[in-house]
Motif scaffolding. Structure first.
Motif, PDB file in Angstrom:
ATOM      1  N   ASP A   1       0.744  -1.205   0.110  1.00 15.35           N
ATOM      2  CA  ASP A   1       0.116  -0.031   0.096  1.00 15.35           C
ATOM      3  C   ASP A   1       0.781   1.223  -0.055  1.00 15.35           C
ATOM      4  O   ASP A   1       0.713   2.333  -0.666  1.00 15.35           O
ATOM      5  CB  ASP A   1      -0.828   0.097   1.269  1.00 15.35           C
ATOM      6  CG  ASP A   1      -2.257  -0.927   1.077  1.00 15.35           C
ATOM      7  OD1 ASP A   1      -2.465  -1.445  -0.001  1.00 15.35           O
ATOM      8  OD2 ASP A   1      -2.696  -1.329   2.084  1.00 15.35           O
ATOM      9  N   ALA A   2       1.924   1.206   0.843  1.00 16.08           N
ATOM     10  CA  ALA A   2       2.770   2.546   0.813  1.00 16.08           C
ATOM     11  C   ALA A   2       3.433   2.651  -0.493  1.00 16.08           C
ATOM     12  O   ALA A   2       3.744   3.926  -0.986  1.00 16.08           O
ATOM     13  CB  ALA A   2       3.892   2.084   1.698  1.00 16.08           C
ATOM     14  N   ALA A   3       3.712   1.629  -1.622  1.00 10.73           N
ATOM     15  CA  ALA A   3       4.027   2.008  -2.907  1.00 10.73           C
ATOM     16  C   ALA A   3       2.754   2.789  -3.927  1.00 10.73           C
ATOM     17  O   ALA A   3       3.614   3.255  -4.833  1.00 10.73           O
ATOM     18  CB  ALA A   3       4.575   0.666  -3.271  1.00 10.73           C
ATOM     19  N   ALA A   4       1.941   2.936  -3.077  1.00  7.23           N
ATOM     20  CA  ALA A   4       0.776   3.547  -4.022  1.00  7.23           C
ATOM     21  C   ALA A   4       0.734   2.892  -5.474  1.00  7.23           C
ATOM     22  O   ALA A   4       0.972   3.506  -6.334  1.00  7.23           O
ATOM     23  CB  ALA A   4       0.911   4.824  -4.243  1.00  7.23           C
ATOM     24  N   PRO A   5       0.631   1.531  -5.598  1.00 13.14           N
ATOM     25  CA  PRO A   5       0.563   0.698  -6.799  1.00 13.14           C
ATOM     26  C   PRO A   5      -0.663   0.943  -7.620  1.00 13.14           C
ATOM     27  O   PRO A   5      -1.898   1.435  -7.029  1.00 13.14           O
ATOM     28  CB  PRO A   5       0.650  -0.703  -6.420  1.00 13.14           C
ATOM     29  CG  PRO A   5      -0.269  -0.826  -5.204  1.00 13.14           C
ATOM     30  CD  PRO A   5      -0.038   0.612  -4.251  1.00 13.14           C
TER      31      PRO A   5
END
Length: 356
Positions: free
Chosen positions: A332-336
């Motif tokens: 989620d932190a990578a904003a895929p």
């Protein structure tokens, strides 16, 4: 931009993602294997399931291709095209299979994917050389790419991950000769032996896809936690897995006296079951089992029962769930981008659960 397509009705599954990844991977993987010297290519082709032991075309069950799927999915997650990341996908699959060819010899495993292992068919020397050739080819795949900066960085990352993998394998082998192994030591070994290459796969995909440094790092951490969940689940299957699913004899890890994570957690519990388990794991009887005789199913079942009674199974199941939760947080932190984000999440859940 080409993406992994959703199936009708949006019911895209992790199995669909793996199948699509293999469709992109296999032509290039075969091309690179066929560039090897003919005797070496024959061993590798048998290992991959493309031919039988006589050299005739075969269609044996392939591996999961999880690592290539992570490369391709992470490239797409940061806005790239999966087909542009085929080279690192091939590279990580070559490294992974180098390790499998060597592991089968080191562990004395006689079956993989429901077939005799390559070393039992062609001899250990031929299988070792085939593994070495796959490892060398992995670097060549990246050097022949048209993006020199990414290739240099990718080779460095892949070399570091491979070194960690080898260090982890060496540590794992040393555990078999030790009376006591701490849970912290076993977790550190797992991070090197298994998680390092999955983390590298995710980072390479994000690099080839043009991701930002923050995205690359988040996806690298996603791969690390996913690798830990994967190995915890693999260790559970190594004790309680169905041989028809795993392709290996039931309780093979126990018969080989491996100090896998559930076993080490059980041995560290300080319970009566842990003490009984420790006695059996270091007994002359168990040493004889490991030396090559057929494992006794009743003895293996006794060991499995003691691991469970001492809490090793419950601990490993809980730890796998926690590692999976952390993996999804990092994803989620990578904003895929969609649909890659949900596809990667589904892959993670598959790897962290499988058939346990």
């Amino acid at each position: 931009m080409t993406t992994f397509p959703d199936t009708a009705g949006g019911a895209h599954t992790a199995a669909d993602t793996l199948r699509e990844a293999r469709a992109l991977l296999d032509p290039a993987l075969r091309e690179w294997v066929h560039r090897l010297p003919t005797p070496v290519a024959r061993v590798a082709s048998y290992h991959f399931g493309w031919i039988d032991s006589s050299g005739r075309p075969d269609d044996a069950p392939p591996g999961k291709a999880l690592r290539p799927a992570l490369v391709l999915g992470c490239a797409e997650a940061v806005g790239g095209r999966p087909e542009d990341a085929v080279a690192p996908a091939v590279a990580v699959e070559l490294v992974h299979n180098f390790s499998l060819l060597h592991d089968d010899i080191l562990d004395g495993d006689t079956t993989r994917r429901h077939r005799p292992t390559a070393w039992t068919v062609f001899g250990s020397s031929a299988a070792l050389l085939a593994g070495d050739a796959l490892l060398i080819h992995a670097g060549r795949v990246l050097t022949e790419q048209p993006t020199p900066l990414a290739a240099v960085t990718g080779i460095r990352w892949l070399s570091e991950a491979t070194t960690q993998l080898i260090e982890g394998e060496q540590t794992d082998l040393s555990f078999e000769e030790r009376f006591h192994v701490s849970l912290a030591e076993c977790l550190a070994m797992t991070e090197r032996k298994t998680a390092a290459l999955l983390a590298c796969s995710c980072a390479l995909g994000a690099l080839w896809g043009g991701g930002s440094p923050d995205q690359i790092e988040a996806l690298r951490r996603f791969g690390t936690h996913l690798g830990m969940a994967f190995q915890l689940t693999d260790d559970l299957l190594g004790i309680w897995g169905d041989p028809s699913v795993t392709g290996k004899p039931a309780g093979a890890d126990l018969a080989n006296r491996k100090k896998s994570l559930p076993v080490v957690a059980a041995l560290d519990s300080g319970t009566p079951a842990a003490r009984r388990l420790a006695d059996l794991y270091t007994s002359e009887e168990q040493r004889a089992v490991r030396s090559g005789s057929e494992p006794d199913p009743e003895h293996t079942a006794l060991l499995a029962g003691l691991v469970e009674e001492a809490g090793g199974r419950a601990w490993a199941e809980d730890a796998a769930e926690e590692e999976l939760r952390m993996a999804l947080t990092c994803l989620d932190a990578a904003a895929p981008k969609d649909p890659a984000g949900p596809h990667l999440a589904a892959l993670a859940r598959l790897a962290g659960h499988r058939d346990r």
